[in-house]
Motif scaffolding. Sequence first.
Motif, PDB file in Angstrom:
ATOM      1  N   ALA A  18      13.027 -10.839   9.662  1.00  0.00           N
ATOM      2  CA  ALA A  18      13.273  -9.632   8.876  1.00  0.00           C
ATOM      3  C   ALA A  18      14.168  -8.646   9.629  1.00  0.00           C
ATOM      4  N   ARG A  19      15.144  -8.120   8.912  1.00  0.00           N
ATOM      5  CA  ARG A  19      15.945  -7.020   9.456  1.00  0.00           C
ATOM      6  C   ARG A  19      15.167  -5.727   9.257  1.00  0.00           C
ATOM      7  N   ASP A  20      15.265  -4.844  10.231  1.00  0.00           N
ATOM      8  CA  ASP A  20      14.492  -3.599  10.175  1.00  0.00           C
ATOM      9  C   ASP A  20      14.771  -2.814   8.893  1.00  0.00           C
ATOM     10  N   ALA A  21      16.021  -2.818   8.444  1.00  0.00           N
ATOM     11  CA  ALA A  21      16.399  -2.040   7.261  1.00  0.00           C
ATOM     12  C   ALA A  21      15.736  -2.554   5.989  1.00  0.00           C
ATOM     13  N   LEU A  22      15.235  -3.797   6.032  1.00  0.00           N
ATOM     14  CA  LEU A  22      14.631  -4.391   4.835  1.00  0.00           C
ATOM     15  C   LEU A  22      13.115  -4.487   4.934  1.00  0.00           C
ATOM     16  N   ARG A  23      12.545  -3.930   5.983  1.00  0.00           N
ATOM     17  CA  ARG A  23      11.086  -3.857   6.102  1.00  0.00           C
ATOM     18  C   ARG A  23      10.616  -2.546   5.468  1.00  0.00           C
ATOM     19  N   GLY A  24      10.310  -2.571   4.204  1.00  0.00           N
ATOM     20  CA  GLY A  24       9.818  -1.373   3.527  1.00  0.00           C
ATOM     21  C   GLY A  24      10.833  -0.253   3.415  1.00  0.00           C
ATOM     22  N   ASN A  48      15.068  -2.852 -10.678  1.00  0.00           N
ATOM     23  CA  ASN A  48      13.776  -3.153 -10.047  1.00  0.00           C
ATOM     24  C   ASN A  48      13.245  -1.959  -9.270  1.00  0.00           C
ATOM     25  N   VAL A  49      14.146  -1.276  -8.556  1.00  0.00           N
ATOM     26  CA  VAL A  49      13.755  -0.105  -7.772  1.00  0.00           C
ATOM     27  C   VAL A  49      13.198   0.983  -8.684  1.00  0.00           C
ATOM     28  N   LEU A  50      13.800   1.168  -9.836  1.00  0.00           N
ATOM     29  CA  LEU A  50      13.339   2.207 -10.764  1.00  0.00           C
ATOM     30  C   LEU A  50      11.969   1.878 -11.353  1.00  0.00           C
ATOM     31  N   TYR A  51      11.700   0.616 -11.617  1.00  0.00           N
ATOM     32  CA  TYR A  51      10.349   0.269 -12.060  1.00  0.00           C
ATOM     33  C   TYR A  51       9.342   0.602 -10.964  1.00  0.00           C
ATOM     34  N   ALA A  52       9.712   0.334  -9.699  1.00  0.00           N
ATOM     35  CA  ALA A  52       8.830   0.680  -8.590  1.00  0.00           C
ATOM     36  C   ALA A  52       8.661   2.200  -8.465  1.00  0.00           C
ATOM     37  N   ILE A  53       9.728   2.939  -8.690  1.00  0.00           N
ATOM     38  CA  ILE A  53       9.632   4.404  -8.668  1.00  0.00           C
ATOM     39  C   ILE A  53       8.679   4.885  -9.760  1.00  0.00           C
ATOM     40  N   LYS A  98       0.807  -1.221   0.000  1.00  0.00           N
ATOM     41  CA  LYS A  98       0.000   0.000   0.000  1.00  0.00           C
ATOM     42  C   LYS A  98       0.840   1.271   0.000  1.00  0.00           C
ATOM     43  N   ASP A  99       2.063   1.206   0.512  1.00  0.00           N
ATOM     44  CA  ASP A  99       2.931   2.385   0.570  1.00  0.00           C
ATOM     45  C   ASP A  99       3.844   2.378  -0.640  1.00  0.00           C
ATOM     46  N   ARG A 100       3.438   3.051  -1.710  1.00  0.00           N
ATOM     47  CA  ARG A 100       4.158   2.988  -2.979  1.00  0.00           C
ATOM     48  C   ARG A 100       5.509   3.703  -2.958  1.00  0.00           C
ATOM     49  N   GLY A 101       5.804   4.418  -1.890  1.00  0.00           N
ATOM     50  CA  GLY A 101       7.103   5.074  -1.789  1.00  0.00           C
ATOM     51  C   GLY A 101       8.171   4.191  -1.179  1.00  0.00           C
ATOM     52  N   ARG A 102       7.776   2.984  -0.809  1.00  0.00           N
ATOM     53  CA  ARG A 102       8.718   2.044  -0.200  1.00  0.00           C
ATOM     54  C   ARG A 102       8.736   0.739  -0.976  1.00  0.00           C
ATOM     55  N   GLY A 103       9.891   0.104  -1.000  1.00  0.00           N
ATOM     56  CA  GLY A 103      10.034  -1.130  -1.738  1.00  0.00           C
ATOM     57  C   GLY A 103       9.627  -2.333  -0.917  1.00  0.00           C
ATOM     58  N   VAL A 104       9.087  -3.345  -1.595  1.00  0.00           N
ATOM     59  CA  VAL A 104       8.676  -4.576  -0.935  1.00  0.00           C
ATOM     60  C   VAL A 104       9.620  -5.696  -1.351  1.00  0.00           C
ATOM     61  N   ILE A 105      10.276  -6.260  -0.365  1.00  0.00           N
ATOM     62  CA  ILE A 105      11.190  -7.388  -0.558  1.00  0.00           C
ATOM     63  C   ILE A 105      10.505  -8.638  -0.029  1.00  0.00           C
ATOM     64  N   ARG A 146       4.882  -4.964 -20.513  1.00  0.00           N
ATOM     65  CA  ARG A 146       3.537  -5.316 -20.047  1.00  0.00           C
ATOM     66  C   ARG A 146       3.498  -5.762 -18.594  1.00  0.00           C
ATOM     67  N   TYR A 147       4.658  -6.095 -18.000  1.00  0.00           N
ATOM     68  CA  TYR A 147       4.656  -6.556 -16.616  1.00  0.00           C
ATOM     69  C   TYR A 147       5.102  -5.478 -15.623  1.00  0.00           C
ATOM     70  N   ARG A 148       5.570  -4.357 -16.105  1.00  0.00           N
ATOM     71  CA  ARG A 148       6.181  -3.387 -15.194  1.00  0.00           C
ATOM     72  C   ARG A 148       5.168  -2.732 -14.263  1.00  0.00           C
ATOM     73  N   GLU A 149       4.065  -2.282 -14.807  1.00  0.00           N
ATOM     74  CA  GLU A 149       3.086  -1.599 -13.967  1.00  0.00           C
ATOM     75  C   GLU A 149       2.485  -2.550 -12.938  1.00  0.00           C
ATOM     76  N   ALA A 150       2.281  -3.799 -13.331  1.00  0.00           N
ATOM     77  CA  ALA A 150       1.708  -4.784 -12.412  1.00  0.00           C
ATOM     78  C   ALA A 150       2.621  -5.068 -11.226  1.00  0.00           C
ATOM     79  N   ALA A 151       3.901  -4.783 -11.377  1.00  0.00           N
ATOM     80  CA  ALA A 151       4.849  -5.053 -10.296  1.00  0.00           C
ATOM     81  C   ALA A 151       4.631  -4.150  -9.101  1.00  0.00           C
ATOM     82  N   GLY A 152       4.018  -2.995  -9.316  1.00  0.00           N
ATOM     83  CA  GLY A 152       3.823  -2.069  -8.202  1.00  0.00           C
ATOM     84  C   GLY A 152       5.142  -1.713  -7.556  1.00  0.00           C
ATOM     85  N   ASN A 153       5.250  -1.894  -6.255  1.00  0.00           N
ATOM     86  CA  ASN A 153       6.493  -1.589  -5.544  1.00  0.00           C
ATOM     87  C   ASN A 153       7.229  -2.846  -5.087  1.00  0.00           C
ATOM     88  N   ARG A 154       6.977  -3.971  -5.756  1.00  0.00           N
ATOM     89  CA  ARG A 154       7.706  -5.207  -5.460  1.00  0.00           C
ATOM     90  C   ARG A 154       9.082  -5.127  -6.120  1.00  0.00           C
TER      91      ARG A 154
END
Length: 384
Positions: free
Chosen positions: A275-281, A315-320, A101-108, A240-248
């Motif tokens: 999970a390490r805190d640095a990798l949670r969103g 991957n990060v840039l597609y999410a951006i 839901k938070d599109r400004g953060r990456g999902v790992i 065709r798959y980039r937008e569907a990726a969202g912030n993953r």
Amino acid sequence: MSQSICNAAKAFRAPDLRETIRAEALALGFDVCRFASVEAPWPASDRLRTFVQKGRHGTMGWMEETLERRVHPRAMWEGARSAIVLGVNYGPDADPLEALKDRGRGVISVYAQGDDYHDVVKKRLKQLGRWLAQGAGCELKVFVDTAPLMEKPLAQSAGLGWQGKHTNLVSREFGSWLFLGSILTTLELEPDAPERDRCGSCRACLDACPTGAFPAPYQLDARACLSYLTIEHAGPWPVRYREAAGNRIYGCDDCLAVCPWNKFAQAGRELKLQARDALRGPRLEDLAGLDDPSFRELFAKGPVKRIGRDRFVRNVLYAIGNSGDPALAAAAERLLEDPAPVVRGAAAWALSRLAPERFTAAAASRLEREDDPDVRAEWLRAAA
């Protein structure tokens, strides 16, 4: 003879060798340990052959090269007589889909937020293997999923769970959150009862896939799967798959997270896999600024490091580009000059979505200087 070997030898005089092994496995940190025969080929090998014949493995050429070694458990080692199949629970402590839901953060992906499970599980397999070889005088080989051993069908045969419609293992106790490891041994061990398919009419995992990567139940087309695209695929993604990726930005948990059997699962207790805190969103803006040393530092001991900085920043840039936040356009614009073509191309795509006027202003000069055909194609496609 050392005291530890003497103790192991005494333990192996117990009436039920399987229970002795199971107790040691649980003491080493495994959450489940069961036993399977290695005599019969797996029905799943036919599905794997079809998967490869249809090209659904994408660029994972090793799957085709090792196909014949995967069709039978003893194809890996003719001397094997039994399999010990083990699982480690890595269930998350919260719904991983909330992070989308938070599109400004990456999902790992959940599995990649802690230490690399290959290292954690293999270390324990080797400990268990040494103990078993010393106590029982047997030969054995240990496997995590880097070897061409079909562990999910083996796990179903041992009764750990069943291969669900999303092709992953589902457990009545742990849901869709089990790391698997196997030991093939010359010991003759009575197999446990296999598990049956309990998916029924449910298709939650199929419907949850953001890219429609399941042509049918129990079939996956990896070329459309976000786990494949974010991790295994080296070049630019199909548009065709980039937008569907969202912030993953590494892997995708959707089909796992929606499985109804997860309601019986508990959060994993293994500290190294938590999970390490640095990798949670983590913030996308911060991730876009990673160079190679800072990338390696952030993902030290974790599985993300194996894809390298360039593929990860792609991957990060597609999410951006999917964030809808014009403030992130500056992060994309800075990477238009990146040495890596795959990063430059993804930056152009992201900028075209967040700041079309800035993209248009930069297009002419960039095209004059750009000599990589994939990057040029990104500029031309976005400008069309």
